[in-house]
Design an enzyme around this catalytic site. Sequence first.
Site, PDB file in Angstrom:
ATOM      1  N   SER A 187      44.834  34.588  37.972  1.00 10.86           N
ATOM      2  CA  SER A 187      45.555  35.122  36.800  1.00 10.86           C
ATOM      3  C   SER A 187      44.759  35.030  35.498  1.00 10.86           C
ATOM      4  O   SER A 187      45.343  34.805  34.425  1.00 10.86           O
ATOM      5  CB  SER A 187      46.931  34.454  36.658  1.00 10.86           C
ATOM      6  OG  SER A 187      47.730  34.762  37.792  1.00 10.86           O
ATOM      7  N   LYS A 199      39.750  43.659  45.394  1.00  9.29           N
ATOM      8  CA  LYS A 199      40.627  43.545  46.578  1.00  9.29           C
ATOM      9  C   LYS A 199      40.823  44.948  47.185  1.00  9.29           C
ATOM     10  O   LYS A 199      39.882  45.732  47.201  1.00  9.29           O
ATOM     11  CB  LYS A 199      41.944  42.853  46.217  1.00  9.29           C
ATOM     12  CG  LYS A 199      41.669  41.507  45.508  1.00  9.29           C
ATOM     13  CD  LYS A 199      42.880  40.643  45.328  1.00  9.29           C
ATOM     14  CE  LYS A 199      42.466  39.362  44.601  1.00  9.29           C
ATOM     15  NZ  LYS A 199      43.581  38.427  44.411  1.00  9.29           N
ATOM     16  N   GLU A 209      42.863  34.578  50.335  1.00  7.60           N
ATOM     17  CA  GLU A 209      43.631  35.602  51.051  1.00  7.60           C
ATOM     18  C   GLU A 209      43.062  35.779  52.462  1.00  7.60           C
ATOM     19  O   GLU A 209      43.807  35.992  53.422  1.00  7.60           O
ATOM     20  CB  GLU A 209      43.603  36.920  50.262  1.00  7.60           C
ATOM     21  CG  GLU A 209      44.497  36.826  49.034  1.00  7.60           C
ATOM     22  CD  GLU A 209      44.156  37.788  47.918  1.00  7.60           C
ATOM     23  OE1 GLU A 209      43.350  38.719  48.123  1.00  7.60           O
ATOM     24  OE2 GLU A 209      44.693  37.595  46.801  1.00  7.60           O
TER      25      GLU A 209
HETATM   26  P1  13P Z   1      44.223  37.491  40.169  1.00  9.70           P
HETATM   27  O1  13P Z   1      43.260  37.505  39.006  1.00  9.70           O
HETATM   28  O2  13P Z   1      44.886  38.803  40.406  1.00  9.70           O
HETATM   29  O3  13P Z   1      45.156  36.328  40.076  1.00  9.70           O
HETATM   30  O4  13P Z   1      43.325  37.238  41.478  1.00  9.70           O
HETATM   31  C1  13P Z   1      42.406  36.200  41.479  1.00  9.70           C
HETATM   32  C2  13P Z   1      41.552  36.325  42.669  1.00  9.70           C
HETATM   33  O5  13P Z   1      42.006  36.147  43.784  1.00  9.70           O
HETATM   34  C3  13P Z   1      40.153  36.701  42.470  1.00  9.70           C
HETATM   35  O6  13P Z   1      39.433  36.539  43.642  1.00  9.70           O
END
Ligand code: 13P
Length: 251
Positions: A212, A11, A97
Amino acid sequence: MRRPIVAANWKMHHTVGEAQRYLHRLLELVPADPPLDLVVLPSATSIQATAQSLAQTPIAWGAQSARPEPEGPFTGELSVRQVCELGASYVICGHSERRALFNEDDKLVSRMVKAALESDLVPIMCVGESLEQRRAGTDWQVGEKQLDVGLSQIEEQESARIVIAYEPVWAIGTGVAAQPEDAQQMAGRIRTWLGNRFGASGERIRIQYGGSVKPDNAQQFLELANVDGALVGGASLDPDSFWQIAQAAVR
Ligand code: 13P
């Protein structure tokens, strides 16, 4: 047998220096011929450094998103063509997102998936329901529509390269992962859908769980019959933690 695939979605994290230190450590951990596909998805500013660090290594990299148009007035965006030029092998299409924050809809996602395949990139197409949709019992309807439209342009002969990431929105970044039974059920439904749509090739398409995933819960997802890997956010930001998760995919 589908080859496991575990991907690190950074991200909007890591500077170039941090990315380089991370990859240096990851390369110390990963053997020369790992029994799975490992993918790092850096943010745009670290793409070049990632491409350099991972050249001639067993770890692949990709983009977190890319527009299907080869060029044009899309301020702030990258095209599939541009990330290919730098040596990308993968691209995330339709992360929740991006669907929520940048209004990416299923039609755009479908063009991204098509453009990725045409450029020899592996699209990691994300699907998954919000908490409201799950509570309303419409989780599969949502997933089915995302698959119906997102893969509407894909022919059977090119379909086997696609990766589907089932990421329930409510499990992303919350620390609350899905129950393995829920992930199992959705992955099973996705597998059935893929078989109906692409025949035998549908069996070859890999399905990841994301939301997660951490070293201490990875095993319970990665051992599920229709889950072939993980798309990891927060817990992928540390190379040792990411490698621990990856190892759970091959046990
Ligand atoms: P998390 O592992 O931080 O929950 O994020 C998952 C994700 O959006 C991977 O693309």
